[in-house]
Scaffold this active site. Structure first.
Site, PDB file in Angstrom:
ATOM      1  N   TYR A  50     -37.239 -19.861  16.236  1.00 22.49           N
ATOM      2  CA  TYR A  50     -37.117 -18.899  15.209  1.00 22.49           C
ATOM      3  C   TYR A  50     -38.593 -19.094  14.112  1.00 22.49           C
ATOM      4  CZ  TYR A  50     -32.502 -18.351  17.359  1.00 22.49           C
ATOM      5  OH  TYR A  50     -31.357 -18.383  18.193  1.00 22.49           O
ATOM      6  N   LYS A  79     -31.810 -26.085  17.152  1.00 23.26           N
ATOM      7  CA  LYS A  79     -31.913 -26.130  18.617  1.00 23.26           C
ATOM      8  C   LYS A  79     -33.354 -26.710  19.188  1.00 23.26           C
ATOM      9  CE  LYS A  79     -29.219 -21.875  18.769  1.00 23.26           C
ATOM     10  NZ  LYS A  79     -30.011 -21.027  17.623  1.00 23.26           N
ATOM     11  N   HIS A 112     -31.546 -25.488  23.684  1.00 26.28           N
ATOM     12  CA  HIS A 112     -31.635 -24.265  23.271  1.00 26.28           C
ATOM     13  C   HIS A 112     -31.616 -23.511  24.915  1.00 26.28           C
ATOM     14  CE1 HIS A 112     -33.450 -20.834  20.589  1.00 26.28           C
ATOM     15  NE2 HIS A 112     -32.658 -20.318  21.399  1.00 26.28           N
TER      16      HIS A 112
END
Ligand code: A2P
Length: 323
Positions: A50, A79, A112
């Site tokens: 992200y 993650k 993830h």
């Protein structure tokens, strides 16, 4: 405390967290985090990919410094990325995450994705079709995760986007079973089979895109017909009116009442507040049943289409039942 769920690791996880995927503007995310913490959120969900861990670190370290929140009351999830799927990558990537988050431990560290891509295939932020790394060994990676837990850098461990057999493989063979599975889950995609499996095995389930990502075209594309946003469905709107709540609150409450953790994403302070104000009403059995019936049976259809071609050569293929 109905706002928390006890994990197999012994930790308590707040059942509403703030999702932070696809908040694109730095200032927007910082403002959203401030609004969420002010509204009582203590659970924040992020990931290496992200690219926003530094912003989360900036905001929570300010809250910690000002004494407005205590570290032990925060629950921070991050993650391991798809391009870090080798045992030696685990301490590397976790340390990078901790540095950005300005923390000495995370509350939850997740793998993830079940598949891996070569680092060089991810350089430009996209995964090229031939970038699949077929050498991935979930159990070997998991052992490196266990070492991080032992060292105190991750309080609980889990996986994301794994299917039932992949989760089962870890449960059967690992020293520490996964405490959490994070998957896409909402009214159209209720994931009943894998949720039942997780319940039986004491794996807490976290729902991402719990509002069905309003505006996204994916669900319509995959189901082959136009699906209206969950929040506009007559059953949802009618139940919301009856409880004097919003459609989003009903949708989130349905999932939470199934014993599932939700991480709605919002950058609007009013909606952030709304999404955590779901503990002062209860859906009746008949309302739950009505909402249960909205499931579209999309198991096994979503994930393959959403994520990269070329991955069929991977030993963990197929990804069916993932989403
Ligand atoms: P916004 O950030 O403007 O609030 P999901 O978590 O299922 O992916 O959904 C995220 C999307 O839903 C975002 O576009 C977000 O927009 C919107 N959203 C979040 N909370 C609400 C709410 N309470 N009511 C309506 N839309 C919402």
């Amino acid at each position: 405390d109905v706002t928390k769920l006890r994990l197999s690791s012994g930790a308590s996880m707040p059942v509403v967290g703030l999702g932070t995927w696809q908040v694109t503007q730095d200032q927007e995310l910082e403002a959203a985090l401030d609004a969420a913490l002010a509204a009582g959120y203590r659970h924040i969900d992020t990931a290496t990919i992200y690219r926003n861990e530094h912003l989360i670190g900036k905001v929570i370290s300010r809250w910690l410094k000002e004494g407005r929140v205590k570290r032990e009351d925060l629950f921070i999830t991050t993650k391991l990325p798809v391009f870090g799927m080798r045992p030696a990558d685990v301490p590397d990537f976790l340390n990078q995450s901790l540095a950005k988050l300005q923390l000495d431990y995370v509350d939850m560290y997740l793998i993830h994705m079940p598949f891996a891509v070569k680092r060089e295939a991810y350089e430009d932020g996209r995964i090229s079709a031939d970038g699949t790394d077929t050498t991935t060994d979930h159990l070997a990676i998991w052992k490196a995760m266990e070492a991080e837990q032992k060292a105190g850098r991750a309080r609980s461990l889990g996986v994301s986007n794994f299917n039932e057999s992949q989760v089962e493989h870890l449960i059967k063979n690992a020293a520490v079973p996964p405490a959490n599975l994070q998957i896409e889950l909402h009214l159209y995609h209720q994931q009943k089979a894998i949720v039942d499996f997780c319940k039986k095995n004491n794996v807490a389930v976290t729902a991402y895109s719990p509002l069905g990502s309003p505006g996204s075209k994916w669900l319509s594309l995959i189901s082959g017909k136009e699906l209206p946003d969950l929040l506009s469905l007559p059953d949802v709107v009618e139940i919301a009116a009856r409880h004097n709540k919003t459609a989003a609150q009903v949708v989130l409450r349905h999932t939470v009442q199934r014993g599932i953790i939700v991480i709605p994403k919002s950058s609007n302070p009013g909606r952030i507040q709304q999404n955590i104000d779901i503990f002062d009403f209860t859906l009746s059995d008949s309302e739950m049943a009505k909402l249960d019936a909205l499931d579209k049976g999309l198991e096994g259809k979503l994930f393959d289409m959403k994520f990269i071609g070329g991955s069929e050569r991977h030993p963990e293929y197929p990804w069916t039942a993932l989403l």
